[in-house]
Design a protein around this motif. Structure first.
Motif, short mmCIF file in Angstrom:
data_model
loop_
_atom_site.label_atom_id
_atom_site.label_comp_id
_atom_site.label_asym_id
_atom_site.label_seq_id
_atom_site.Cartn_x
_atom_site.Cartn_y
_atom_site.Cartn_z
N ALA A 1 35.46 27.97 -1.78
CA ALA A 1 34.98 28.84 -0.71
C ALA A 1 34.16 28.09 0.32
O ALA A 1 34.01 28.56 1.46
N TYR A 2 33.65 26.92 -0.03
CA TYR A 2 32.78 26.19 0.90
C TYR A 2 33.52 25.76 2.16
O TYR A 2 33.08 26.03 3.29
N GLY A 3 34.65 25.08 1.97
CA GLY A 3 35.40 24.61 3.12
C GLY A 3 35.87 25.75 4.01
O GLY A 3 35.88 25.64 5.24
N LEU B 1 41.12 7.29 -12.41
CA LEU B 1 40.16 7.41 -11.33
C LEU B 1 40.82 7.59 -9.97
O LEU B 1 40.40 8.45 -9.18
N ASP B 2 41.84 6.81 -9.66
CA ASP B 2 42.48 6.90 -8.35
C ASP B 2 43.09 8.29 -8.13
O ASP B 2 42.95 8.87 -7.05
N ASN B 3 43.77 8.80 -9.13
CA ASN B 3 44.35 10.13 -8.98
C ASN B 3 43.30 11.22 -8.93
O ASN B 3 43.46 12.22 -8.22
N GLU B 4 42.22 11.04 -9.68
CA GLU B 4 41.15 12.03 -9.64
C GLU B 4 40.51 12.09 -8.25
O GLU B 4 40.11 13.16 -7.78
N ARG B 5 40.44 10.96 -7.58
CA ARG B 5 39.94 10.97 -6.20
C ARG B 5 40.88 11.79 -5.31
O ARG B 5 40.44 12.54 -4.43
N GLN B 6 42.18 11.64 -5.54
CA GLN B 6 43.15 12.40 -4.75
C GLN B 6 43.09 13.89 -5.05
O GLN B 6 43.38 14.72 -4.19
N VAL B 7 42.74 14.24 -6.28
CA VAL B 7 42.56 15.65 -6.62
C VAL B 7 41.57 16.29 -5.65
O VAL B 7 41.76 17.42 -5.18
N LEU B 8 40.50 15.56 -5.34
CA LEU B 8 39.49 16.08 -4.42
C LEU B 8 39.89 15.91 -2.96
O LEU B 8 39.86 16.86 -2.18
N GLU B 9 40.32 14.70 -2.58
CA GLU B 9 40.58 14.42 -1.17
C GLU B 9 41.81 15.14 -0.64
O GLU B 9 41.81 15.63 0.50
N GLN B 10 42.86 15.22 -1.44
CA GLN B 10 44.08 15.87 -0.98
C GLN B 10 44.25 17.28 -1.52
O GLN B 10 44.80 18.15 -0.84
N SER C 1 28.96 8.27 -1.94
CA SER C 1 28.37 8.69 -0.65
C SER C 1 29.42 9.13 0.36
O SER C 1 29.19 10.07 1.13
N ALA C 2 30.57 8.45 0.38
CA ALA C 2 31.62 8.83 1.34
C ALA C 2 32.17 10.21 1.02
O ALA C 2 32.43 11.02 1.93
N LEU C 3 32.33 10.51 -0.27
CA LEU C 3 32.82 11.83 -0.65
C LEU C 3 31.78 12.91 -0.39
O LEU C 3 32.12 14.03 0.03
N ILE C 4 30.52 12.60 -0.64
CA ILE C 4 29.45 13.58 -0.39
C ILE C 4 29.37 13.92 1.09
O ILE C 4 29.14 15.08 1.46
N LYS C 5 29.60 12.92 1.94
CA LYS C 5 29.58 13.18 3.39
C LYS C 5 30.69 14.17 3.76
O LYS C 5 30.49 15.04 4.62
N ARG C 6 31.82 14.04 3.12
CA ARG C 6 32.96 14.92 3.42
C ARG C 6 32.85 16.26 2.69
O ARG C 6 33.28 17.29 3.22
N PHE C 7 32.29 16.21 1.48
CA PHE C 7 32.15 17.43 0.65
C PHE C 7 30.67 17.57 0.28
O PHE C 7 30.26 17.20 -0.83
#
Length: 422
Positions: free
Chosen positions: A274-276, A332-341, A355-361
């Motif tokens: 709901a945040y986004g 780890l790589d796929n788990e990052r994609q779970v969030l980013e994509q 920090s990069a993910l926190i800035k985006r989320f």
């Protein structure tokens, strides 16, 4: 959305949905060592990222290709089709993407095979999510996506009132009852329609008061306790006092989200998705919201864990490849994609401090705190019956048809009958 049953996945299995046989190109020939082509069965992916992740796997494993099979988006339909296949002992499904609440049921029935935890990076995951993949102390799945409820609030309003977000039920009730009307707002929106969402909201209140619905790995009824009664009293008093509006008793995740985004509420309990949406163009509250852990009886509360786990069908002929695919998807790589994509909460702990993910989320630190204090929903092979009983009795109390004490006593009897707990 049946929130905690939300596992958003991509379309791929129209022939399956129509009951037709798989095409010849999906032949299941493979090695006698448990390797060969596999299928991953899941609910609908609304973001469309999964096919790309499987394409990477397939390029590296031409003899062990993975095919995505999509089931209908509704969680009940996904569960029903999975169970129908498993009861028939079909080898059509190899890897199952299951709602976390199904682990006990599927494991108890022998439909999914136990896993060796040493083959997966479980120590890298947020600790509570691993518990959702176990039954009777054994690992039956690997966490893939997690979820936890958070308190959304109008930061602009609380700032004007010089108030921090509430940490306790008393603070939440006071702010919703006194601050909200001063700014033309209603108090609190939860998911209080009699369905899975109400079971989740009630479970969060019970455990935030120090209680539980079931205990002993789902073997015993624990809801007949002072803590559980205190939790239901709190919710019912909110309805009586009006800071939980009657219309909230008809809300699922989406109705509560829209009511909050339209600028109608000071507070809302909901999932991270709901945040986004609340911050997106067109939302009346974009740039005006904050998130905090759910309040509790005497301090920060506890959320129910949602998300999905990946399990190997007991009837898969290529279980070695199935386990390897799960290792790939939960890396780890796929788990990052779970969030980013996929815009879904990952299970790897280190991603919540990136920090990069926190800035985006920006909600990640609060979500991490919420997950670490969360608990799985009641573990039981009869979870669906448990959930129906909880939602029915609690809704009777919220609509003031039955007192909290009478509803709690009736629920305890219902659950004892389901569990055959004397």
């Amino acid at each position: 959305m049946r929130w905690l049953r939300v596992t958003h996945w991509l379309v791929a299995g129209l022939l399956l949905l129509s009951g037709c046989a798989l095409p010849a190109s999906w032949a299941r020939a493979g090695g006698a060592d448990g390797t060969g082509p596999v299928t991953l069965v899941t609910g609908r992916d609304l973001t469309g990222y999964m096919q790309g992740r499987l394409a990477v796997w397939n390029a590296a494993h031409p003899d062990q290709k993975a095919t995505l099979i999509q089931l209908p988006p509704a969680a009940d339909d996904v569960r029903a089709q999975m169970i129908s296949n498993l009861q028939a002992k079909s080898d059509r499904y190899d890897v199952l993407n299951m709602d976390v609440a199904w682990t006990a049921e599927f494991a108890s029935a022998g439909w999914i095979t136990p896993l060796d935890g040493q083959g997966f990076p479980l120590d890298k995951f947020l600790k509570p999510v691993v518990d959702t993949a176990t039954y009777r102390k054994r690992l039956y799945a690997v966490p893939y996506v997690t979820n936890a409820g958070m308190l959304y609030y109008r930061k602009d309003v609380l700032d004007r009132a010089h108030l921090p977000p509430p940490r306790t039920w008393a603070e939440l009730a006071s702010d919703a009852r006194t601050v909200a009307p001063r700014y033309g707002l209603k108090g609190y929106a939860g998911q209080l329609l009699p369905y899975e969402g109400l079971t989740v909201n009630y479970a969060e209140a019970v455990q935030s008061a120090g209680g539980a619905i079931l205990s002993d790995e789902g073997r015993k009824v624990a809801v007949d306790s002072p803590a559980a009664l205190r939790a239901l009293d709190f919710l019912v008093n909110g309805v009586r006092q009006g800071w939980i509006p009657r219309e909230s008793l008809t809300f699922t995740e989406e109705e509560s989200r829209r009511a909050f985004e339209d600028g109608g509420y000071l507070f809302m309990r909901n999932w991270p998705y709901a945040y986004g949406l609340a911050e997106a163009k067109g939302s009346k509250v974009a740039g005006k919201i904050g998130v905090a852990p759910l309040p509790g009886a005497d301090g920060p509360g506890s959320s129910s864990l949602g998300g999905s786990n990946l399990a190997v069908s007991s009837y898969s002929r290529h279980q070695k490849t199935a386990r390897a695919l799960i290792r790939y998807l939960t890396g780890l790589d796929n788990e990052r994609q779970v969030l980013e994509q996929g815009s879904l909460p990952p299970v790897w702990a280190q991603l919540y401090t990136d920090s990069a993910l926190i800035k985006r989320f920006p909600y990640l630190p609060v979500l991490r705190q919420s997950i670490l204090s969360a608990r799985p929903r009641p573990k039981s092979p009869e979870y669906d019956q448990v959930s129906l009983a909880v939602a029915g009795e609690v809704h009777d109390a919220l609509t003031l048809r039955r007192s909290p004490a009478a509803a709690t006593a009736a629920l305890a009897q219902d659950l004892k009958a389901i569990l055959r707990d004397p």
